[in-house]
Scaffold this motif. Structure first.
Motif, PDB file in Angstrom:
ATOM      1  N   SER A   1      87.016  85.757  17.890  1.00  0.00           N
ATOM      2  CA  SER A   1      87.989  85.954  16.956  1.00  0.00           C
ATOM      3  C   SER A   1      89.501  86.510  17.136  1.00  0.00           C
ATOM      4  CB  SER A   1      87.143  87.142  16.392  1.00  0.00           C
ATOM      5  OG  SER A   1      87.974  87.778  14.913  1.00  0.00           O
ATOM      6  N   ASP A   2      90.399  86.495  15.999  1.00  0.00           N
ATOM      7  CA  ASP A   2      91.523  86.721  16.674  1.00  0.00           C
ATOM      8  C   ASP A   2      91.364  87.620  14.798  1.00  0.00           C
ATOM      9  OD1 ASP A   2      92.293  85.127  18.519  1.00  0.00           O
ATOM     10  OD2 ASP A   2      92.814  83.770  17.300  1.00  0.00           O
ATOM     11  N   MET A   3      92.384  88.977  15.375  1.00  0.00           N
ATOM     12  CA  MET A   3      92.733  89.541  14.200  1.00  0.00           C
ATOM     13  C   MET A   3      94.070  89.128  13.778  1.00  0.00           C
ATOM     14  SD  MET A   3      89.824  91.078  14.903  1.00  0.00           S
ATOM     15  CE  MET A   3      89.070  91.854  15.987  1.00  0.00           C
ATOM     16  N   ALA A   4      94.097  89.270  12.510  1.00  0.00           N
ATOM     17  CA  ALA A   4      95.821  88.351  12.236  1.00  0.00           C
ATOM     18  C   ALA A   4      96.563  89.734  11.769  1.00  0.00           C
ATOM     19  CB  ALA A   4      94.935  88.126  10.113  1.00  0.00           C
ATOM     20  N   SER A   5      97.809  89.303  11.263  1.00  0.00           N
ATOM     21  CA  SER A   5      98.646  90.732  11.186  1.00  0.00           C
ATOM     22  C   SER A   5      98.353  91.127   9.884  1.00  0.00           C
ATOM     23  CB  SER A   5      99.920  90.075  11.079  1.00  0.00           C
ATOM     24  OG  SER A   5      99.475  89.268   9.732  1.00  0.00           O
TER      25      SER A   5
ATOM     26  N   GLY B   1      90.904  94.149   6.805  1.00  0.00           N
ATOM     27  CA  GLY B   1      91.191  92.751   6.647  1.00  0.00           C
ATOM     28  C   GLY B   1      91.055  91.941   7.008  1.00  0.00           C
ATOM     29  N   THR B   2      91.337  90.344   6.869  1.00  0.00           N
ATOM     30  CA  THR B   2      90.945  89.086   7.628  1.00  0.00           C
ATOM     31  C   THR B   2      90.491  89.492   9.191  1.00  0.00           C
ATOM     32  OG1 THR B   2      92.036  88.745   5.611  1.00  0.00           O
ATOM     33  CG2 THR B   2      91.212  87.741   7.156  1.00  0.00           C
ATOM     34  N   GLU B   3      89.762  88.511   9.089  1.00  0.00           N
ATOM     35  CA  GLU B   3      89.216  88.105  11.120  1.00  0.00           C
ATOM     36  C   GLU B   3      88.354  86.338  10.963  1.00  0.00           C
ATOM     37  OE1 GLU B   3      86.733  90.322  13.378  1.00  0.00           O
ATOM     38  OE2 GLU B   3      86.601  92.114  12.489  1.00  0.00           O
ATOM     39  N   TYR B   4      89.314  85.839  11.740  1.00  0.00           N
ATOM     40  CA  TYR B   4      89.566  84.441  11.270  1.00  0.00           C
ATOM     41  C   TYR B   4      88.969  84.484  13.121  1.00  0.00           C
ATOM     42  CZ  TYR B   4      93.078  84.400   9.366  1.00  0.00           C
ATOM     43  OH  TYR B   4      93.983  84.262   7.887  1.00  0.00           O
ATOM     44  N   LEU B   5      87.172  83.740  12.727  1.00  0.00           N
ATOM     45  CA  LEU B   5      86.270  83.927  14.325  1.00  0.00           C
ATOM     46  C   LEU B   5      86.152  81.889  15.104  1.00  0.00           C
ATOM     47  CD1 LEU B   5      83.589  85.142  12.136  1.00  0.00           C
ATOM     48  CD2 LEU B   5      84.875  86.031  13.566  1.00  0.00           C
ATOM     49  N   HIS B   6      86.329  82.058  15.396  1.00  0.00           N
ATOM     50  CA  HIS B   6      86.248  80.985  16.637  1.00  0.00           C
ATOM     51  C   HIS B   6      84.710  79.772  16.208  1.00  0.00           C
ATOM     52  CE1 HIS B   6      91.095  81.000  17.888  1.00  0.00           C
ATOM     53  NE2 HIS B   6      90.562  81.482  16.798  1.00  0.00           N
TER      54      HIS B   6
ATOM     55  N   PHE C   1      86.371  91.947  -5.473  1.00  0.00           N
ATOM     56  CA  PHE C   1      86.328  91.733  -3.860  1.00  0.00           C
ATOM     57  C   PHE C   1      87.322  91.498  -2.982  1.00  0.00           C
ATOM     58  CE2 PHE C   1      81.923  92.487  -5.079  1.00  0.00           C
ATOM     59  CZ  PHE C   1      82.152  94.487  -4.699  1.00  0.00           C
ATOM     60  N   LYS C   2      88.171  90.468  -3.149  1.00  0.00           N
ATOM     61  CA  LYS C   2      88.683  89.798  -1.905  1.00  0.00           C
ATOM     62  C   LYS C   2      90.253  90.501  -2.500  1.00  0.00           C
ATOM     63  CE  LYS C   2      90.824  84.750   0.183  1.00  0.00           C
ATOM     64  NZ  LYS C   2      91.399  85.724  -0.315  1.00  0.00           N
ATOM     65  N   GLU C   3      90.548  90.306  -3.600  1.00  0.00           N
ATOM     66  CA  GLU C   3      91.983  91.149  -3.727  1.00  0.00           C
ATOM     67  C   GLU C   3      91.968  91.908  -3.425  1.00  0.00           C
ATOM     68  OE1 GLU C   3      92.415  90.190  -8.082  1.00  0.00           O
ATOM     69  OE2 GLU C   3      92.679  87.865  -7.474  1.00  0.00           O
ATOM     70  N   LEU C   4      90.418  93.255  -3.554  1.00  0.00           N
ATOM     71  CA  LEU C   4      90.732  94.697  -3.831  1.00  0.00           C
ATOM     72  C   LEU C   4      91.031  94.862  -2.314  1.00  0.00           C
ATOM     73  CD1 LEU C   4      88.048  95.722  -6.515  1.00  0.00           C
ATOM     74  CD2 LEU C   4      90.815  96.543  -5.835  1.00  0.00           C
ATOM     75  N   ILE C   5      90.214  94.276  -1.596  1.00  0.00           N
ATOM     76  CA  ILE C   5      90.307  94.806   0.498  1.00  0.00           C
ATOM     77  C   ILE C   5      91.000  94.362   0.526  1.00  0.00           C
ATOM     78  CG2 ILE C   5      89.139  93.396   2.662  1.00  0.00           C
ATOM     79  CD1 ILE C   5      86.289  92.841   1.047  1.00  0.00           C
ATOM     80  N   GLU C   6      92.170  92.702   0.505  1.00  0.00           N
ATOM     81  CA  GLU C   6      93.422  92.730   1.045  1.00  0.00           C
ATOM     82  C   GLU C   6      94.747  93.607   0.390  1.00  0.00           C
ATOM     83  OE1 GLU C   6      93.820  89.207  -0.683  1.00  0.00           O
ATOM     84  OE2 GLU C   6      92.918  87.595   0.895  1.00  0.00           O
TER      85      GLU C   6
END
Length: 322
Positions: free
Chosen positions: A11-15, A47-52, A169-174
């Motif tokens: 997993s890469d953590m986004a900025s 935030g957002t997690e990118y799972l490889h 939900f997506k907009e509120l988390i971001e």
């Protein structure tokens, strides 16, 4: 390596990702009292997690990949598919799935996928104000009952959200993540509001819902179409609409056109021009303002589109009184 970290190298953590964020001054609006105990709110991560993709297959028994801690997790799957575990139960995920776990509930949100998977997360706990005392560990429905003063029952997760619920939900988390990154008095105020909105959305859309949300493609296409109708004057993103429908962009475009005999963009454009016709007939607003109200930032582009669909210019359409 402990179970909690077993998947971190996938997993890469986004900025736009925050870890371990306590408020400099605890907002009382987010604090909870239970009996004689007093708890203050702290964000574990958001935030957002990118799972490889995983190169090897994960095999049963899956329970060995689970971990547990005194944290409330909200995980919203936004792209791709993977598998997850909650208390030993195995689930296949897809965009639109919302998973929620409580303190002490074993879980693993990513058992691996051959393709990249992305999810948004919001995780928090409530610390005891007395040093050395444990954080609050009540089930989520009991915690939400304390916050909002309503009696709630336990809800089974994960749930399959509707397109509108997914986007909210997506907009509120971001929004919460962005506010925590840009930390000022103004953004702290907004952070409190967005956190309360997330919790309130759980109550209104999940815990107080009378029925499960239908998840079939046909239903989701209808809901996406209804969203376009409600917000036709707003910018349209095929990517977001496809995610809300739980499909890839190409699949979504094909299914939408097959069902409604038009593309999402063409349908939105038609709604905008029909709304412009109504304003031209019923108001004396300048054409530039009508263009803006119906979602066109450029009046010249609006005129071209209007002329193409209505077979006449906006000015001539208005003068005819058609």
């Amino acid at each position: 390596m402990d179970n909690h970290n077993i998947f971190l190298h996938y997993s890469d953590m986004a900025s736009n990702y925050i870890r371990h964020k306590s408020f400099p001054v605890s907002p009382q609006v987010l604090e909870v009292r239970r009996g004689s105990d007093h708890y203050r709110f702290a964000v574990l991560n958001t935030g957002t997690e990118y799972l490889h993709p995983r190169s090897e297959e994960v095999s049963p028994p899956y329970e060995r990949f689970q971990h547990e801690h005194d944290v409330y997790h909200l995980v919203l799957y936004t792209k791709g598919e993977t598998a997850m575990l909650v208390d030993g139960n195995y689930y296949r995920t897809k965009p639109g799935f919302l998973a929620v776990t409580e303190p002490g509930e074993p879980h693993c949100f990513n058992l691996g996928s051959p393709k990249q998977c992305i999810y948004d997360c919001f995780s928090f706990h409530l610390e005891n104000t007395i040093p050395g005392q444990p954080p609050i560990k009540v089930p989520l429905h009991e915690l939400l009952s304390l916050y909002f003063g309503c009696k709630l029952s336990r809800r089974k997760f994960p749930v399959n959200l509707s397109p509108d619920q997914f986007l909210r939900f997506k907009e509120l988390i971001e929004q919460t993540t962005e506010n925590l990154i840009d930390e000022t008095d103004n953004t702290r105020f907004k952070t409190c509001l967005s956190i309360l909105e997330i919790l309130g959305l759980l109550v209104s859309e999940i815990y107080l819902a009378e029925t499960d949300i239908p998840g079939g493609y046909e239903s989701r296409l209808d809901q996406v179409k209804a969203r376009i109708e409600r917000s036709y004057a707003q910018p349209v993103s095929i990517g977001e609409l496809a995610m809300a429908a739980g499909m890839s962009e190409g699949h979504f475009l094909r299914e939408f056109k097959a069902k409604f005999k038009t593309s999402p963009i063409a349908y939105c454009r038609e709604l905008r021009i029909n709304a412009a016709k109504t304003l031209l007939r019923a108001s004396a607003l300048p054409i530039k303002e009508i263009a803006a109200r119906t979602g066109f930032s450029d009046v010249y582009y609006f005129t071209r589109v209007f002329t193409k669909l209505a077979k006449t210019t906006p000015a001539k359409y208005r003068s005819r009184g058609s």
